[in-house]
Write a protein that holds these residues in place. Structure first.
Motif, PDB file in Angstrom:
ATOM      1  N   ALA A  31      74.032  60.015  -2.704  1.00 44.20           N
ATOM      2  CA  ALA A  31      74.306  58.661  -2.194  1.00 44.20           C
ATOM      3  C   ALA A  31      74.216  57.681  -3.352  1.00 44.20           C
ATOM      4  CB  ALA A  31      73.318  58.307  -1.088  1.00 44.20           C
ATOM      5  N   ASP A  32      75.320  57.538  -4.102  1.00 41.72           N
ATOM      6  CA  ASP A  32      75.274  56.764  -5.331  1.00 41.72           C
ATOM      7  C   ASP A  32      75.840  55.355  -5.185  1.00 41.72           C
ATOM      8  OD1 ASP A  32      77.873  57.565  -5.020  1.00 41.72           O
ATOM      9  OD2 ASP A  32      78.081  58.444  -7.020  1.00 41.72           O
ATOM     10  N   SER A  33      75.934  54.867  -3.973  1.00 40.27           N
ATOM     11  CA  SER A  33      76.275  53.464  -3.735  1.00 40.27           C
ATOM     12  C   SER A  33      75.308  52.903  -2.698  1.00 40.27           C
ATOM     13  CB  SER A  33      77.715  53.322  -3.235  1.00 40.27           C
ATOM     14  OG  SER A  33      77.840  53.824  -1.919  1.00 40.27           O
ATOM     15  N   THR A  34      75.154  51.590  -2.691  1.00 43.43           N
ATOM     16  CA  THR A  34      74.222  50.956  -1.747  1.00 43.43           C
ATOM     17  C   THR A  34      74.594  51.264  -0.307  1.00 43.43           C
ATOM     18  OG1 THR A  34      73.786  49.165  -3.315  1.00 43.43           O
ATOM     19  CG2 THR A  34      73.242  48.757  -1.003  1.00 43.43           C
ATOM     20  N   SER A  35      75.879  51.230   0.000  1.00 44.99           N
ATOM     21  CA  SER A  35      76.297  51.491   1.386  1.00 44.99           C
ATOM     22  C   SER A  35      76.003  52.930   1.788  1.00 44.99           C
ATOM     23  CB  SER A  35      77.791  51.190   1.549  1.00 44.99           C
ATOM     24  OG  SER A  35      78.579  52.016   0.703  1.00 44.99           O
ATOM     25  N   GLU A  36      76.219  53.882   0.875  1.00 49.29           N
ATOM     26  CA  GLU A  36      75.908  55.283   1.180  1.00 49.29           C
ATOM     27  C   GLU A  36      74.410  55.477   1.370  1.00 49.29           C
ATOM     28  OE1 GLU A  36      79.330  57.921  -1.003  1.00 49.29           O
ATOM     29  OE2 GLU A  36      77.809  57.008  -2.277  1.00 49.29           O
ATOM     30  N   GLN A  37      73.608  54.836   0.540  1.00 48.01           N
ATOM     31  CA  GLN A  37      72.154  54.948   0.674  1.00 48.01           C
ATOM     32  C   GLN A  37      71.682  54.401   2.010  1.00 48.01           C
ATOM     33  OE1 GLN A  37      70.983  52.861  -2.882  1.00 48.01           O
ATOM     34  NE2 GLN A  37      72.165  54.307  -4.131  1.00 48.01           N
ATOM     35  N   GLN A  38      72.228  53.289   2.429  1.00 36.63           N
ATOM     36  CA  GLN A  38      71.836  52.712   3.721  1.00 36.63           C
ATOM     37  C   GLN A  38      72.228  53.633   4.872  1.00 36.63           C
ATOM     38  OE1 GLN A  38      73.777  48.884   3.536  1.00 36.63           O
ATOM     39  NE2 GLN A  38      72.044  47.927   2.470  1.00 36.63           N
ATOM     40  N   THR A  39      73.389  54.267   4.746  1.00 41.27           N
ATOM     41  CA  THR A  39      73.825  55.212   5.784  1.00 41.27           C
ATOM     42  C   THR A  39      72.872  56.397   5.880  1.00 41.27           C
ATOM     43  OG1 THR A  39      76.157  54.596   5.498  1.00 41.27           O
ATOM     44  CG2 THR A  39      75.699  56.743   6.506  1.00 41.27           C
ATOM     45  N   VAL A  40      72.473  56.929   4.724  1.00 44.97           N
ATOM     46  CA  VAL A  40      71.554  58.071   4.711  1.00 44.97           C
ATOM     47  C   VAL A  40      70.198  57.679   5.289  1.00 44.97           C
ATOM     48  CG1 VAL A  40      70.264  59.642   3.208  1.00 44.97           C
ATOM     49  CG2 VAL A  40      72.695  59.262   2.822  1.00 44.97           C
ATOM     50  N   LEU A  41      69.694  56.512   4.915  1.00 43.54           N
ATOM     51  CA  LEU A  41      68.384  56.082   5.418  1.00 43.54           C
ATOM     52  C   LEU A  41      68.418  55.852   6.923  1.00 43.54           C
ATOM     53  CD1 LEU A  41      67.268  53.663   2.552  1.00 43.54           C
ATOM     54  CD2 LEU A  41      66.584  56.035   2.929  1.00 43.54           C
ATOM     55  N   ARG A  42      69.520  55.337   7.426  1.00 44.47           N
ATOM     56  CA  ARG A  42      69.639  55.150   8.880  1.00 44.47           C
ATOM     57  C   ARG A  42      69.737  56.494   9.600  1.00 44.47           C
ATOM     58  NH1 ARG A  42      73.143  50.756   7.460  1.00 44.47           N
ATOM     59  NH2 ARG A  42      74.936  52.170   7.714  1.00 44.47           N
ATOM     60  N   TYR A  43      70.320  57.470   8.934  1.00 48.50           N
ATOM     61  CA  TYR A  43      70.500  58.785   9.548  1.00 48.50           C
ATOM     62  C   TYR A  43      69.173  59.433   9.919  1.00 48.50           C
ATOM     63  CZ  TYR A  43      71.883  63.691  10.024  1.00 48.50           C
ATOM     64  OH  TYR A  43      72.072  64.970  10.495  1.00 48.50           O
ATOM     65  N   TRP A  44      68.160  59.250   9.035  1.00 47.59           N
ATOM     66  CA  TRP A  44      66.919  59.999   9.226  1.00 47.59           C
ATOM     67  C   TRP A  44      65.952  59.245  10.147  1.00 47.59           C
ATOM     68  CZ3 TRP A  44      66.604  64.851   8.819  1.00 47.59           C
ATOM     69  CH2 TRP A  44      67.412  65.535   7.903  1.00 47.59           C
ATOM     70  N   THR A  45      66.179  59.426  11.426  1.00 45.75           N
ATOM     71  CA  THR A  45      65.252  58.905  12.432  1.00 45.75           C
ATOM     72  C   THR A  45      64.031  59.823  12.524  1.00 45.75           C
ATOM     73  OG1 THR A  45      66.262  60.199  14.200  1.00 45.75           O
ATOM     74  CG2 THR A  45      67.195  58.007  13.755  1.00 45.75           C
ATOM     75  N   PRO A  46      62.926  59.332  13.053  1.00 46.28           N
ATOM     76  CA  PRO A  46      61.769  60.216  13.250  1.00 46.28           C
ATOM     77  C   PRO A  46      62.109  61.453  14.069  1.00 46.28           C
ATOM     78  CG  PRO A  46      61.116  57.926  13.536  1.00 46.28           C
ATOM     79  CD  PRO A  46      62.615  57.930  13.404  1.00 46.28           C
ATOM     80  N   GLN A  47      63.004  61.298  15.028  1.00 45.57           N
ATOM     81  CA  GLN A  47      63.364  62.431  15.876  1.00 45.57           C
ATOM     82  C   GLN A  47      64.096  63.517  15.077  1.00 45.57           C
ATOM     83  OE1 GLN A  47      63.982  59.196  16.580  1.00 45.57           O
ATOM     84  NE2 GLN A  47      62.412  58.916  18.170  1.00 45.57           N
ATOM     85  N   LYS A  48      64.972  63.094  14.164  1.00 45.72           N
ATOM     86  CA  LYS A  48      65.687  64.076  13.358  1.00 45.72           C
ATOM     87  C   LYS A  48      64.757  64.787  12.384  1.00 45.72           C
ATOM     88  CE  LYS A  48      70.330  62.120  13.671  1.00 45.72           C
ATOM     89  NZ  LYS A  48      71.399  61.367  12.967  1.00 45.72           N
TER      90      LYS A  48
END
Length: 328
Positions: free
Chosen positions: A39-56
Motif C-alpha cells: 500500500a504505497d499511496s495514502t488512499s491505498e493505506q487508508q483502504t487497508v486500514l479500514r479493511y482490518w476490522t476487529p472481527q476480521k
C-alpha cells in the motif's frame, strides 16, 4: 517422501564491527532481495486500514505450508562478518525479571518487548491470516522483521498487510501500521527454501509518526555464533492458544539435524507465532535484545521444537534493502 511440517503462521558491537543503522555498511554481495510494492499511496493505506476490522482479525485462519525439501539452491553470499545494530527504546519500558527457560509461557513482565512485538495480518489467496513480527532499529525507523511465508507464499505476495505492535486481547494500543513494501530473500522467493524463510516489511508513518519513534526498535544481528541462549516471542493463535497475548520461549538453541540448516529451540508455540523474533542478549529488565532469527516451522512429529532460519548475509541484505526504502 518429504516429512510434513507446519509453518507457524495462522494462515517467528561485535568482533566484526558495528553495522550502522544509517545503511552505510553493506551486506555481502549475492542475489538481491525480492521486493513488492504494497500500500504505497495514502488512499491505498487508508483502504487497508479500514479493511482490518476487529472481527476480521479475530476470524483470521491458519495456512498450510510447504515442508523443507531437497531442491536446487540459489547462490549464497560469502559468509559475512558478524554485524550488530543496537536497539532503541521508547519511553516507559521498565520490566521485572521472568524465567529465562520456558517452553511457551505468557510474557507478563512488560518492557520494550510488549511494544516492539506485534501481530501481522494479511490476505492470502482470498483468506485472511496472521503471523507475528518485530519492529527493529533502522535508518528509516519503519522496518518490521518477520518470516518469508508471512509476506509471500504459493507464488504471490500477500495483500492487505498490516502490523499491530503490542496487540493485547484485541486491543491495538500502538495503532495499526500498513506496509508500503514487502521484501524477502531470493531463495524464499524462488523456491520457498526454509533455510531462508526471512522477510521484512516497510510500514507507512501513522499520524505523522514513524514506527520506532512510537514503539522503539529491537537490535538486530547477522552472522553470529550458533547454539547460544535465545528468547523467542510471538502471538500463537492455534489451540491451545488464541492469539490474544504475547508468549515467549527461552533456552539454548540447537542445530536442526533433519532437513534444514535452521536453528531449533524447545518451544510449544503454535500457528500465529510465525515471524516472531528470536533474541540474543535479551535483557528481561528492559525488554530489549538483539534479534537473530524468526519463528519459522515445526516438524509435525516433533511439536515441542521450533525452528528458525540462520541470519546470515541473505537476511542482512533484506534488512539493508528495507531500511534504505522510503517509507512514505
Amino acid at each position: 517422501m518429504h516429512r510434513r511440517v507446519a509453518l507457524l503462521s495462522i494462515l517467528t558491537l561485535t568482533a566484526g564491527g558495528a553495522l550502522l543503522p544509517a545503511g552505510l555498511a553493506q551486506a555481502q554481495s549475492g542475489p538481491k532481495p525480492a521486493q513488492k510494492a504494497a500500500a504505497d499511496s495514502t488512499s491505498e493505506q487508508q483502504t487497508v486500514l479500514r479493511y482490518w476490522t476487529p472481527q476480521k482479525m479475530e476470524a483470521a485462519q491458519p495456512l498450510d505450508a510447504p515442508a523443507p525439501k531437497k531442491q536446487a539452491k540459489l547462490a549464497m553470499g560469502a559468509p559475512g562478518e558478524p554485524a550488530t545494530v543496537p536497539p532503541t527504546s521508547a519511553p516507559g519500558n521498565a520490566a521485572q525479571a521472568q524465567a529465562a527457560n520456558s517452553g511457551g509461557s505468557a510474557w507478563t513482565r512488560g518492557g520494550a518487548i510488549t511494544k516492539t512485538t506485534g501481530r501481522v495480518f494479511f490476505t492470502y489467496q482470498g483468506r485472511n491470516a496472521s503471523c507475528s513480527g518485530s519492529a527493529v532499529t533502522s535508518a528509516n525507523k519503519s522496518v518490521v522483521l518477520t518470516a518469508g511465508h508471512c509476506v509471500k507464499m504459493g507464488g504471490a505476495f500477500h495483500t492487505n498487510w498490516v502490523f499491530v505492535p503490542g496487540y493485547d486481547k484485541g486491543s491495538r494500543p500502538n495503532g495499526t501500521w500498513a506496509a508500503t513494501k514487502l521484501l524477502t530473500t531470493p531463495q524464499w522467493n524462488a523456491s520457498e527454501d526454509m533455510d531462508f524463510d526471512v522477510a521484512a516489511a516497510v510500514v507507512a508513518p501513522l499520524r505523522g509518526n514513524a514506527l520506532t519513534d512510537v514503539v522503539g526498535g529491537q537490535g538486530v544481528a547477522f552472522n553470529q555464533a550458533r547454539r547460544q541462549q535465545m528468547y523467542a516471542f510471538g502471538y500463537p493463535a492455534a489451540a491451545p492458544y488464541d492469539g490474544s497475548k504475547l508468549t515467549y520461549c527461552g533456552g539454548r538453541a540447537f542445530d536442526d539435524f533433519l532437513m534444514s540448516k535452521d536453528q531449533g529451540l524447545t518451544c510449544d508455540m503454535t500457528g500465529g507465532s510465525s515471524g516472531g523474533p528470536w533474541f540474543l542478549n535479551f535483557n528481561e529488565t528492559t525488554g530489549l535484545g538483539t534479534q537473530n532469527s524468526v519463528n519459522s516451522f515445526k516438524y509435525n512429529f516433533a511439536t515441542k521444537w521450533m525452528f528458525g532460519p540462520y541470519f546470515g548475509s541473505e537476511a542482512q541484505a533484506v534488512y539493508q534493502a528495507a531500511q534504505s526504502t522510503n517509507a512514505l
